[in-house]
Design a protein around this motif. Structure first.
Motif, PDB file in Angstrom:
ATOM      1  N   PHE A 150     109.914 113.125  52.630  1.00  0.00           N
ATOM      2  CA  PHE A 150     109.230 112.690  53.839  1.00  0.00           C
ATOM      3  C   PHE A 150     109.874 113.285  55.096  1.00  0.00           C
ATOM      4  N   THR A 151     111.174 113.540  55.058  1.00  0.00           N
ATOM      5  CA  THR A 151     111.825 114.220  56.178  1.00  0.00           C
ATOM      6  C   THR A 151     111.288 115.635  56.316  1.00  0.00           C
ATOM      7  N   SER A 152     111.155 116.348  55.192  1.00  0.00           N
ATOM      8  CA  SER A 152     110.633 117.721  55.235  1.00  0.00           C
ATOM      9  C   SER A 152     109.203 117.752  55.760  1.00  0.00           C
ATOM     10  N   MET A 153     108.479 116.646  55.565  1.00  0.00           N
ATOM     11  CA  MET A 153     107.093 116.555  56.032  1.00  0.00           C
ATOM     12  C   MET A 153     106.994 116.002  57.452  1.00  0.00           C
ATOM     13  N   GLY A 154     108.147 115.633  58.030  1.00  0.00           N
ATOM     14  CA  GLY A 154     108.169 115.148  59.406  1.00  0.00           C
ATOM     15  C   GLY A 154     107.684 113.728  59.592  1.00  0.00           C
ATOM     16  N   VAL A 155     107.706 112.908  58.520  1.00  0.00           N
ATOM     17  CA  VAL A 155     107.186 111.542  58.652  1.00  0.00           C
ATOM     18  C   VAL A 155     108.193 110.454  58.277  1.00  0.00           C
ATOM     19  N   TRP A 156     109.404 110.834  57.876  1.00  0.00           N
ATOM     20  CA  TRP A 156     110.365 109.815  57.435  1.00  0.00           C
ATOM     21  C   TRP A 156     110.611 108.764  58.510  1.00  0.00           C
ATOM     22  N   ASN A 157     110.709 109.172  59.762  1.00  0.00           N
ATOM     23  CA  ASN A 157     110.967 108.237  60.858  1.00  0.00           C
ATOM     24  C   ASN A 157     109.702 107.528  61.332  1.00  0.00           C
ATOM     25  N   LYS A 158     108.579 107.815  60.666  1.00  0.00           N
ATOM     26  CA  LYS A 158     107.310 107.215  61.072  1.00  0.00           C
ATOM     27  C   LYS A 158     106.770 106.239  60.030  1.00  0.00           C
ATOM     28  N   ILE A 159     107.480 106.100  58.916  1.00  0.00           N
ATOM     29  CA  ILE A 159     107.090 105.133  57.903  1.00  0.00           C
ATOM     30  C   ILE A 159     108.136 104.012  57.859  1.00  0.00           C
ATOM     31  N   GLN A 160     107.826 102.962  57.120  1.00  0.00           N
ATOM     32  CA  GLN A 160     108.778 101.876  56.913  1.00  0.00           C
ATOM     33  C   GLN A 160     109.171 101.860  55.435  1.00  0.00           C
ATOM     34  N   PRO A 161     110.280 102.513  55.077  1.00  0.00           N
ATOM     35  CA  PRO A 161     110.678 102.535  53.670  1.00  0.00           C
ATOM     36  C   PRO A 161     111.084 101.151  53.183  1.00  0.00           C
ATOM     37  N   GLN A 162     110.596 100.807  52.004  1.00  0.00           N
ATOM     38  CA  GLN A 162     110.939  99.532  51.368  1.00  0.00           C
ATOM     39  C   GLN A 162     111.707  99.856  50.092  1.00  0.00           C
ATOM     40  N   GLY A 169     107.951  97.559  43.171  1.00  0.00           N
ATOM     41  CA  GLY A 169     107.097  98.325  44.081  1.00  0.00           C
ATOM     42  C   GLY A 169     105.641  98.284  43.667  1.00  0.00           C
ATOM     43  N   ALA A 170     105.375  98.377  42.350  1.00  0.00           N
ATOM     44  CA  ALA A 170     104.002  98.315  41.853  1.00  0.00           C
ATOM     45  C   ALA A 170     103.397  96.946  42.133  1.00  0.00           C
ATOM     46  N   GLU A 171     104.172  95.895  41.940  1.00  0.00           N
ATOM     47  CA  GLU A 171     103.681  94.545  42.229  1.00  0.00           C
ATOM     48  C   GLU A 171     103.395  94.383  43.723  1.00  0.00           C
ATOM     49  N   ALA A 172     104.278  94.941  44.560  1.00  0.00           N
ATOM     50  CA  ALA A 172     104.077  94.851  46.007  1.00  0.00           C
ATOM     51  C   ALA A 172     102.820  95.613  46.432  1.00  0.00           C
ATOM     52  N   LEU A 173     102.534  96.731  45.779  1.00  0.00           N
ATOM     53  CA  LEU A 173     101.324  97.499  46.091  1.00  0.00           C
ATOM     54  C   LEU A 173     100.084  96.695  45.729  1.00  0.00           C
ATOM     55  N   ILE A 174     100.089  96.086  44.568  1.00  0.00           N
ATOM     56  CA  ILE A 174      98.954  95.270  44.111  1.00  0.00           C
ATOM     57  C   ILE A 174      98.710  94.099  45.058  1.00  0.00           C
ATOM     58  N   GLU A 175      99.795  93.496  45.528  1.00  0.00           N
ATOM     59  CA  GLU A 175      99.683  92.321  46.400  1.00  0.00           C
ATOM     60  C   GLU A 175      99.421  92.688  47.859  1.00  0.00           C
ATOM     61  N   GLY A 176      99.389  93.978  48.174  1.00  0.00           N
ATOM     62  CA  GLY A 176      99.144  94.407  49.547  1.00  0.00           C
ATOM     63  C   GLY A 176     100.344  94.298  50.452  1.00  0.00           C
ATOM     64  N   GLU A 177     101.529  94.171  49.860  1.00  0.00           N
ATOM     65  CA  GLU A 177     102.750  94.038  50.653  1.00  0.00           C
ATOM     66  C   GLU A 177     103.303  95.391  51.080  1.00  0.00           C
ATOM     67  N   VAL A 178     102.909  96.454  50.404  1.00  0.00           N
ATOM     68  CA  VAL A 178     103.233  97.824  50.817  1.00  0.00           C
ATOM     69  C   VAL A 178     101.952  98.642  50.765  1.00  0.00           C
ATOM     70  N   ASP A 179     101.963  99.761  51.481  1.00  0.00           N
ATOM     71  CA  ASP A 179     100.772 100.612  51.547  1.00  0.00           C
ATOM     72  C   ASP A 179     100.801 101.744  50.530  1.00  0.00           C
ATOM     73  N   ALA A 180     101.986 102.073  50.050  1.00  0.00           N
ATOM     74  CA  ALA A 180     102.107 103.181  49.100  1.00  0.00           C
ATOM     75  C   ALA A 180     103.335 102.977  48.228  1.00  0.00           C
ATOM     76  N   LEU A 181     103.275 103.581  47.067  1.00  0.00           N
ATOM     77  CA  LEU A 181     104.376 103.507  46.096  1.00  0.00           C
ATOM     78  C   LEU A 181     104.813 104.924  45.750  1.00  0.00           C
ATOM     79  N   TRP A 182     106.085 105.206  45.952  1.00  0.00           N
ATOM     80  CA  TRP A 182     106.660 106.512  45.647  1.00  0.00           C
ATOM     81  C   TRP A 182     107.503 106.400  44.381  1.00  0.00           C
ATOM     82  N   LEU A 183     107.333 107.362  43.477  1.00  0.00           N
ATOM     83  CA  LEU A 183     108.146 107.421  42.263  1.00  0.00           C
ATOM     84  C   LEU A 183     108.486 108.868  41.966  1.00  0.00           C
ATOM     85  N   LEU A 184     109.636 109.077  41.369  1.00  0.00           N
ATOM     86  CA  LEU A 184     110.028 110.390  40.851  1.00  0.00           C
ATOM     87  C   LEU A 184     110.380 110.146  39.390  1.00  0.00           C
TER      88      LEU A 184
END
Length: 322
Positions: A150-162, A169-184
């Motif tokens: 996200f830093t390379s994309m210029g948005v790290w300081n514009k999101i709220q990392p959880q 994270g998957a449960e939080a996405l389902i419940e609407g507590e986060v907007d996106a889920l990142w996995l590697l």
């Protein structure tokens, strides 16, 4: 009496060496790391008199630290984290983790960026407006890679990392507590599968956006293009082109070469690999042919001997054992 004491010393020395204990630092619940560390531990306990214990962790970075500090003997680490960690370049305050060595390639770990279909989010840029993104637990390779990406994309300081693990994270996405889920992680991933079974999801294609807008591949050459095939997850009916890191099995400098060589001799058999595939289908990527894929750092001496015995052509860096 002296003869008896000598015999007892030999007996106890032999017993101790024949029943050694090794700790494998794996990963969080819902992550692929945990399946691999469990599978390797189980199989080695079946095949040897030594005891292998699986230990949960937050993932790659914590594993790197644990193995480097001898709090674990083996760990699962992303190639990029090992590369940067050995150089002391994981972050501005990072120390050098030079006691950790590569043992074998396990699988490719593609970046997943998951959103709900109802969110209207289709690009990374659309996360910029203070969106909450579950990026993995603190100390995890996923979280570190998220900041890197996200830093390379210029948005790290514009999101709220959880800092949530994959399952949370998957449960939080389902419940609407986060907007996106990142996995590697390898695919199919159980946390993403869980989300897809409970809500209609989308996977954001990352490769072309990163190639066009960021410096990710210029600054991190260990990343490569990969496709998550259509049908991997429910309602994902097209190929998703993203990027991946290589997931490696690693060992500490303190682990004897013979121990590492013996582990590889057991795992890289038809029976050993079949056991891992039954534990996690992602292990299909493991073979003698792929054994040193993505390794850009020195091999452990035991691994070096094993792979040379298999006729692998190794790079100067892979053979550079201090």
């Amino acid at each position: 009496m002296k003869f008896l004491l000598t015999l007892l010393l030999i007996f106890f020395t032999f017993t101790a060496s024949a029943n050694r204990q090794f700790l494998i630092s794996g990963g969080p619940d819902g992550g692929t790391f945990k399946f691999f560390s469990q599978g390797i531990s189980e199989y080695m306990n079946e095949m040897t008199s030594d005891t292998y214990e699986n230990k949960g962790s937050n993932g790659s970075i914590e594993n790197l630290q644990q193995v480097n500090n001898r709090a674990a003997d083996f760990g699962i680490t992303y190639s990029g984290d090992l590369f940067l960690g050995r150089k002391g370049a994981l972050n501005k305050k990072s120390r050098q983790y030079r006691n950790v060595y590569a043992v074998a390639y396990l699988y490719g770990a593609p970046a997943h960026l998951v959103v709900l279909k109802s969110s209207g989010i289709s690009t990374v840029a659309e996360l910029s407006f203070g969106r909450k993104v579950a990026v993995g637990g603190l100390g995890s390779g996923a979280a570190t890679a998220a900041e890197r990406f996200f830093t390379s994309m210029g948005v790290w300081n514009k999101i709220q990392p959880q800092y949530l693990g994959y399952s949370a994270g998957a449960e939080a996405l389902i419940e609407g507590e986060v907007d996106a889920l990142w996995l590697l992680t390898g695919f199919p991933n159980s946390a993403v599968t869980f989300a897809a079974e409970n809500k209609e999801i989308k996977l954001i294609p990352l490769y072309n956006e990163a190639l066009k807008n960021g410096k990710l591949f210029e600054e991190h050459p260990y990343y490569s293009r990969v496709t998550i095939p259509a049908g991997t997850y429910k309602n994902i009916d097209r190929d998703i082109v993203t990027f991946q890191d290589s997931t490696l099995f690693t060992a500490g400098r303190h682990v004897r070469p013979k121990t590492v060589e013996n582990l590889l001799k057991n795992i890289y058999t038809e029976e050993g690999l079949n056991h891992l595939v039954k534990t996690k289908s992602t292990a299909k990527a493991m073979s003698i042919e792929s054994g040193v894929t993505g390794i850009v750092t020195p091999l452990h001496q035991g691994a070096l001997k094993f792979w040379q015995s298999k006729g692998k052509i190794l790079t100067d860096e892979q053979m550079r054992y201090p």
